[in-house]
Scaffold this active site. Structure first.
Site, mmCIF file in Angstrom:
data_model
loop_
_atom_site.group_PDB
_atom_site.id
_atom_site.type_symbol
_atom_site.label_atom_id
_atom_site.label_comp_id
_atom_site.label_asym_id
_atom_site.label_seq_id
_atom_site.Cartn_x
_atom_site.Cartn_y
_atom_site.Cartn_z
ATOM 1 C CD1 TRP A 171 28.233 -37.354 24.058
ATOM 2 C CD2 TRP A 171 27.354 -36.513 26.296
ATOM 3 N NE1 TRP A 171 28.752 -36.016 24.382
ATOM 4 C CE2 TRP A 171 28.535 -35.360 25.680
ATOM 5 C CE3 TRP A 171 27.107 -36.395 27.577
ATOM 6 C CZ2 TRP A 171 28.553 -34.089 26.054
ATOM 7 C CZ3 TRP A 171 27.675 -35.397 28.450
ATOM 8 C CH2 TRP A 171 27.904 -34.621 27.960
ATOM 9 C CG ASP B 196 21.709 -38.431 25.379
ATOM 10 O OD1 ASP B 196 20.500 -37.854 24.463
ATOM 11 O OD2 ASP B 196 22.203 -38.065 26.069
ATOM 12 C CE LYS C 181 25.655 -30.901 22.229
ATOM 13 N NZ LYS C 181 25.776 -32.259 23.478
HETATM 14 C C1 LIG Z 1 26.076 -32.348 25.021
HETATM 15 C C2 LIG Z 1 25.469 -34.092 24.907
HETATM 16 C C3 LIG Z 1 24.658 -34.229 26.264
HETATM 17 C C4 LIG Z 1 25.197 -33.174 27.385
HETATM 18 O O1 LIG Z 1 23.486 -32.422 27.507
HETATM 19 P P1 LIG Z 1 23.559 -30.866 27.972
HETATM 20 O O2 LIG Z 1 22.780 -30.389 27.525
HETATM 21 O O3 LIG Z 1 25.048 -30.373 28.300
HETATM 22 O O4 LIG Z 1 23.166 -31.162 29.917
HETATM 23 C C5 LIG Z 1 23.751 -35.453 26.849
HETATM 24 N N1 LIG Z 1 24.249 -35.618 25.740
HETATM 25 C C6 LIG Z 1 24.973 -36.161 24.530
HETATM 26 C C7 LIG Z 1 24.213 -37.151 23.781
HETATM 27 C C8 LIG Z 1 25.574 -35.021 23.850
HETATM 28 O O5 LIG Z 1 25.452 -34.977 23.300
#
Ligand SMILES: *Cc1c(COP(=O)(O)O)cnc(C)c1O
Length: 360
Positions: free
Chosen positions: A102, A172, A196
């Site tokens: 990521w 993030d 998530k």
């Molecule tokens: C799933 C995830 C993303 C991407 O998320 P989207 O909502 O599909 O754009 C980005 N960063 C992390 C750490 C993730 O787990």
């Protein structure tokens, strides 16, 4: 048909009380005579839902008053672009730490708008540990420093907030926001896609300090412009209203459960016992250095990888689903977010022992 224990990395399990409430309110929300899905986003009822969600998020995370809270479409991926577009503020460089797939995606997107300097990368170690802080090269000319607090695919998590010599800290937190208390005041910006640990897919939360907002790149789309969105209460266009409502129900559930300290204690218990079960036997393994193992996403392998398809099949028959690893890395992975009950982790641990007894 019974509900299963769903170990999916995302979209992932939602708390059952949240789904039950959404079901009960599906056709008629309170005394409005309509579903939340059918409401105007500008109307008093939806604005009430939206404001309550923001108030609950501020309360849960103790977000200081000088931070804006935005609820935006496009998931975390839209923020991969929005962060450099809004935060460069006349600079050209941004500093990124790479700890997994990521972070790699975030920095690749940022390269479209900024010169990215790499502080350090865990790639040579197969992303099994966070590069030690004394090996990072911080760029003093960078507009901000970006890291991924929890690598959902690789199972690597920060357990402390890094110190980055005064650079605005951007993180993030898509897969671990709300899993534990957080010192928001140490950050310039935090973002997270909801699916998530917070709600259904299609909405992201951005928490950004006031002084970083207001100097976007001229080409920034209005939808990704933090100041414009903040001025409009995240309603520059029609927001994903139903997702916002469901996210709000999850926040209410978190408060009912005792808040983030209580969630952290439960998450720690769940993760510790699952790692202990994997470490106990040579039949299973987790590749991540113990000091940075994720409490949310637990990748693992069998000593005999050819048994993994059978493992998945028998696990599914036992009501334990979505245990396959990310397609890019293979193997197995159990995601055990806030909504995964401790009983689900106990059931997985019992299954691990039974599968080993039969096939080990
Ligand atoms: C799933 C995830 C993303 C991407 O998320 P989207 O909502 O599909 O754009 C980005 N960063 C992390 C750490 C993730 O787990």
């Amino acid at each position: 048909m019974a509900r299963v224990y769903n170990f999916s990395a995302g979209p992932s399990m939602l708390p059952e009380p949240v789904l039950e409430r959404a079901r009960d309110e599906l056709l008629e929300f309170r005394d409005t005579g309509m579903s939340v899905m059918e409401m105007s986003h500008r109307g008093r009822d939806f604005v009430g839902i939206a404001e309550k969600a923001e108030a609950d998020l501020r309360d849960l995370l103790a977000i200081p008053a000088n931070y804006r809270v935005l609820f935006l479409p496009g998931g975390a991926t839209a923020q991969f672009a929005a962060v450099p577009m809004n935060l460069l503020r006349g600079k050209t460089r941004a500093c990124y730490l790479s700890t997994g797939l990521w972070s790699e995606k975030a920095l690749a997107e940022a390269q479209r708008y900024a010169t990215v300097t790499l502080a350090a990368s865990g790639k040579a170690d197969g992303f099994t540990r966070i590069p030690p802080r004394d090996e990072w090269h911080l760029d003093p000319e960078a507009a901000y420093f970006h890291y991924t607090a929890n690598e959902t695919i690789n199972g690597v998590e920060f357990h402390t907030v890094p110190e980055v010599d005064g650079l605005p800290l951007v993180s993030d937190m898509s897969s671990n926001l709300l899993s534990r208390p957080l010192e928001v005041e140490r950050f310039g910006l935090i973002y997270a896609g909801a699916q998530k640990n917070m709600g259904p897919a299609g909405i992201a939360v951005v928490i950004v300090r006031d002084d970083l907002v207001g100097q976007p790149l001229p080409s920034t789309p209005s939808l990704l412009d933090y100041r414009k969105q903040a001025e409009q209460g995240s309603m520059l266009n029609t927001p994903p209203t139903y997702n916002w409502y469901l996210l709000g129900l999850v926040l209410e559930w978190l408060k009912d459960e005792g808040g983030l300290a209580a969630l952290e204690a439960r998450n720690l218990r769940k993760a510790n016992k699952l790692y202990a079960a994997l470490d106990r036997s040579a039949f299973y393994s987790n590749p991540v250095e113990p000091s940075c193992r994720s409490r949310m996403n637990v990748p693992f392998r069998l000593a005999a990888p050819e048994l993994e398809p059978l493992f998945l099949k028998e696990a599914k028959a036992a009501g334990l689903v979505n245990l396959e690893g990310h397609r890019s890395v293979g193997g197995l992975r159990a995601s055990i977010y806030n909504a995964m009950p401790e009983a689900g982790v106990d059931a997985l641990i019992a299954f691990l022992a039974e599968f080993e007894r039969q096939h080990g």
